[in-house]
Design a protein around this motif. Structure first.
Motif, short mmCIF file in Angstrom:
data_model
loop_
_atom_site.label_atom_id
_atom_site.label_comp_id
_atom_site.label_asym_id
_atom_site.label_seq_id
_atom_site.Cartn_x
_atom_site.Cartn_y
_atom_site.Cartn_z
N GLY A 192 0.85 -1.19 0.00
CA GLY A 192 0.00 0.00 0.00
C GLY A 192 0.88 1.23 0.00
N ILE A 193 0.27 2.40 0.06
CA ILE A 193 1.06 3.63 0.19
C ILE A 193 0.94 4.10 1.64
CG2 ILE A 193 0.82 4.25 -2.24
CD1 ILE A 193 -1.11 6.53 -1.30
N THR A 194 1.95 4.82 2.07
CA THR A 194 2.01 5.28 3.45
C THR A 194 1.06 6.45 3.71
OG1 THR A 194 3.78 6.86 3.02
CG2 THR A 194 4.44 4.60 3.58
N ASP A 195 0.83 6.72 4.98
CA ASP A 195 0.01 7.87 5.34
C ASP A 195 0.66 9.17 4.87
OD1 ASP A 195 2.07 7.55 7.20
OD2 ASP A 195 0.81 7.92 8.94
N TYR A 196 1.98 9.21 4.87
CA TYR A 196 2.70 10.39 4.35
C TYR A 196 2.37 10.61 2.88
CZ TYR A 196 6.53 13.41 2.84
OH TYR A 196 7.26 14.44 2.30
N ALA A 197 2.43 9.53 2.08
CA ALA A 197 2.12 9.64 0.65
C ALA A 197 0.67 10.05 0.44
CB ALA A 197 2.40 8.31 -0.05
N ALA A 198 -0.23 9.45 1.21
CA ALA A 198 -1.65 9.78 1.08
C ALA A 198 -1.90 11.25 1.41
CB ALA A 198 -2.49 8.88 1.97
N GLU A 199 -1.21 11.74 2.44
CA GLU A 199 -1.35 13.13 2.83
C GLU A 199 -0.81 14.07 1.75
OE1 GLU A 199 0.85 15.71 6.12
OE2 GLU A 199 -0.41 14.14 6.99
N GLN A 200 0.33 13.70 1.16
CA GLN A 200 0.93 14.52 0.10
C GLN A 200 0.04 14.56 -1.15
OE1 GLN A 200 3.83 16.42 0.52
NE2 GLN A 200 3.42 15.74 2.61
N LEU A 201 -0.60 13.45 -1.45
CA LEU A 201 -1.48 13.39 -2.62
C LEU A 201 -2.74 14.24 -2.43
CD1 LEU A 201 -1.41 9.63 -3.62
CD2 LEU A 201 -0.81 11.54 -5.10
N GLY A 202 -3.27 14.27 -1.23
CA GLY A 202 -4.55 14.92 -0.99
C GLY A 202 -5.67 13.91 -1.17
N ASP A 203 -6.87 14.40 -1.43
CA ASP A 203 -8.04 13.53 -1.53
C ASP A 203 -7.95 12.63 -2.76
OD1 ASP A 203 -9.14 14.68 0.74
OD2 ASP A 203 -10.19 16.22 -0.40
N VAL A 204 -7.80 11.32 -2.53
CA VAL A 204 -7.68 10.35 -3.62
C VAL A 204 -9.06 10.13 -4.24
CG1 VAL A 204 -7.06 7.98 -4.22
CG2 VAL A 204 -5.66 9.26 -2.57
N VAL A 205 -9.11 10.25 -5.57
CA VAL A 205 -10.38 10.13 -6.29
C VAL A 205 -10.41 8.97 -7.29
CG1 VAL A 205 -10.97 12.57 -6.01
CG2 VAL A 205 -9.68 11.84 -8.03
N PHE A 206 -9.24 8.38 -7.59
CA PHE A 206 -9.19 7.29 -8.56
C PHE A 206 -7.97 6.43 -8.28
CE2 PHE A 206 -7.60 5.59 -12.65
CZ PHE A 206 -8.70 4.85 -13.05
N VAL A 207 -8.15 5.11 -8.33
CA VAL A 207 -7.04 4.17 -8.15
C VAL A 207 -7.09 3.15 -9.28
CG1 VAL A 207 -6.03 2.39 -6.66
CG2 VAL A 207 -7.05 4.43 -5.63
N GLU A 208 -5.96 2.98 -9.96
CA GLU A 208 -5.83 1.98 -11.01
C GLU A 208 -4.77 0.98 -10.56
OE1 GLU A 208 -3.53 2.56 -14.90
OE2 GLU A 208 -5.63 2.76 -15.50
N LEU A 209 -5.14 -0.31 -10.55
CA LEU A 209 -4.24 -1.36 -10.08
C LEU A 209 -4.01 -2.39 -11.17
CD1 LEU A 209 -5.86 -1.82 -6.55
CD2 LEU A 209 -3.79 -0.53 -7.12
N PRO A 210 -2.92 -3.15 -11.07
CA PRO A 210 -2.67 -4.19 -12.08
C PRO A 210 -3.70 -5.31 -11.98
CG PRO A 210 -1.12 -4.41 -10.25
CD PRO A 210 -1.90 -3.14 -10.02
N ALA A 211 -3.82 -6.07 -13.03
CA ALA A 211 -4.79 -7.17 -13.06
C ALA A 211 -4.29 -8.35 -12.23
CB ALA A 211 -5.01 -7.62 -14.50
N VAL A 212 -5.23 -9.02 -11.57
CA VAL A 212 -4.90 -10.26 -10.86
C VAL A 212 -4.37 -11.25 -11.89
CG1 VAL A 212 -5.86 -12.21 -9.58
CG2 VAL A 212 -6.57 -9.88 -9.03
N GLY A 213 -3.28 -11.93 -11.54
CA GLY A 213 -2.66 -12.88 -12.45
C GLY A 213 -1.53 -12.29 -13.26
N SER A 214 -1.40 -10.96 -13.25
CA SER A 214 -0.32 -10.35 -14.02
C SER A 214 1.00 -10.48 -13.27
CB SER A 214 -0.63 -8.87 -14.31
OG SER A 214 -0.74 -8.13 -13.12
N THR A 215 2.08 -10.49 -14.03
CA THR A 215 3.42 -10.56 -13.46
C THR A 215 3.98 -9.15 -13.44
OG1 THR A 215 3.74 -12.78 -14.33
CG2 THR A 215 5.71 -11.56 -13.74
N ILE A 216 4.52 -8.76 -12.29
CA ILE A 216 5.08 -7.42 -12.17
C ILE A 216 6.58 -7.53 -11.89
CG2 ILE A 216 2.91 -6.37 -11.46
CD1 ILE A 216 3.92 -6.40 -8.57
#
Length: 122
Positions: A24-48
């Motif tokens: 996940g991202i830290t509380d520091y990162a979340a605070e720096q970003l401000g109000d999060v309105v959209f999250v895009e994540l990789p697909a289940v089964g994908s290799t990263i």
């Protein structure tokens, strides 16, 4: 911040349980970003690949990238965060987790809570 987690310079946290890393991202990162309105994540089964961009977190102020702190297979994503992005702000270390990755080997390039606190000036 939680003492039993690992942290990255890109402001991700990692909880390791056997060969599965919850990320996940830290509380520091979340605070720096401000109000999060959209999250895009990789697909289940994908290799990263470690140190590559695997997702995006958009806020009212900016767009942040989610970097993979480990290489492996995405075995789960947090659909609740996709549906309700503000969970990242409300509970970044709990309900706001982002992905779970099955990995092999060691997780390199991380720091403990004290080192991360020094990095962020907390």
């Amino acid at each position: 911040m939680t003492a039993d987690l690992k942290y990255t310079e890109e402001h991700e946290w990692i909880a390791v349980d056997g060969d599965v890393a919850t990320i996940g991202i830290t509380d520091y990162a979340a605070e720096q970003l401000g109000d999060v309105v959209f999250v895009e994540l990789p697909a289940v089964g994908s290799t990263i690949t470690a140190a590559t961009v695997v997702g995006e977190i958009e806020s009212t102020k900016s767009v942040g990238e989610l970097y993979a702190p480990v290489a492996g297979e995405v075995i789960e994503i947090n659909d609740a965060v996709v549906d309700q992005p503000d969970l990242v702000n409300a509970d970044p270390f709990g309900q706001g987790w982002l992905i779970k990755v099955r990995f092999e080997g060691e997780i390199a390039g991380t720091m403990d809570a004290d080192a991360y606190a020094a990095l962020t000036g907390a």
